[in-house]
Write a protein that holds these residues in place. Structure first.
Motif, mmCIF file in Angstrom:
data_model
loop_
_atom_site.group_PDB
_atom_site.id
_atom_site.type_symbol
_atom_site.label_atom_id
_atom_site.label_comp_id
_atom_site.label_asym_id
_atom_site.label_seq_id
_atom_site.Cartn_x
_atom_site.Cartn_y
_atom_site.Cartn_z
ATOM 1 N N ASN A 62 -59.586 -76.225 -47.231
ATOM 2 C CA ASN A 62 -60.767 -75.384 -47.064
ATOM 3 C C ASN A 62 -60.490 -74.480 -45.864
ATOM 4 N N TYR B 223 -67.484 -72.067 -51.685
ATOM 5 C CA TYR B 223 -68.460 -72.473 -50.666
ATOM 6 C C TYR B 223 -69.034 -71.226 -50.009
ATOM 7 N N GLU B 224 -70.152 -71.420 -49.326
ATOM 8 C CA GLU B 224 -70.813 -70.328 -48.603
ATOM 9 C C GLU B 224 -70.853 -70.660 -47.115
#
Length: 143
Positions: free
Chosen positions: A42, A121-122
């Protein structure tokens, strides 16, 4: 004035790399670049300190990988833990915040390379965001 005698410790998952940092650490900047995505799954949460303030206390597992003409990344060759991001032309080293023994005193201060952020994702906080590098815009962003 920040305590220049404070020692913060950290290391990899298996203990083959251990380090200590003298003095204050910069708060955390989340890097959303494509390299951090591949390394961390990520974004990469990085704190930072002057190179002279970082001392390896165990380095038998430490390996370095040159990821670009700008920097190299340090990791443990035994367990695979990602530990450092070290630019060649700056007098500071990025430290993966999760490798610290006590990262709870640090706060997230912003986001870089959000132009490369993965779509799954935000970012939902109101912290500063930079499409690319912050170019030293964050407080205590040692150069």
């Amino acid at each position: 004035m920040e305590d220049q005698t404070k020692i913060t410790t950290g290391g990899c998952l298996c203990g083959a790399v251990r380090y200590e940092v003298r003095g204050p650490l910069r708060d955390v900047v989340n890097c959303h670049c494509s390299m951090c995505q591949r390394l961390h799954g990520n974004f990469g949460p990085h704190t930072k300190a002057p190179k002279a303030n970082i001392r390896l206390t165990e380095d038998k597992g430490l390996a370095w990988y040159k990821t670009s003409d700008v920097a190299r990344r340090g990791f443990c060759r035994e367990c695979g833990s990602s530990l450092f991001w070290e630019p060649f032309d700056l007098d500071a080293t990025g430290i993966i915040a999760g490798s610290l023994d006590t990262p709870d005193k640090l706060k997230t201060m912003g986001h870089i390379f959000v132009g490369e952020k993965a779509g799954f994702y935000e970012i939902t906080d109101n912290l500063p965001q930079f499409s690319g590098s912050s170019n030293g815009a964050f407080k205590n962003d040692y150069k």
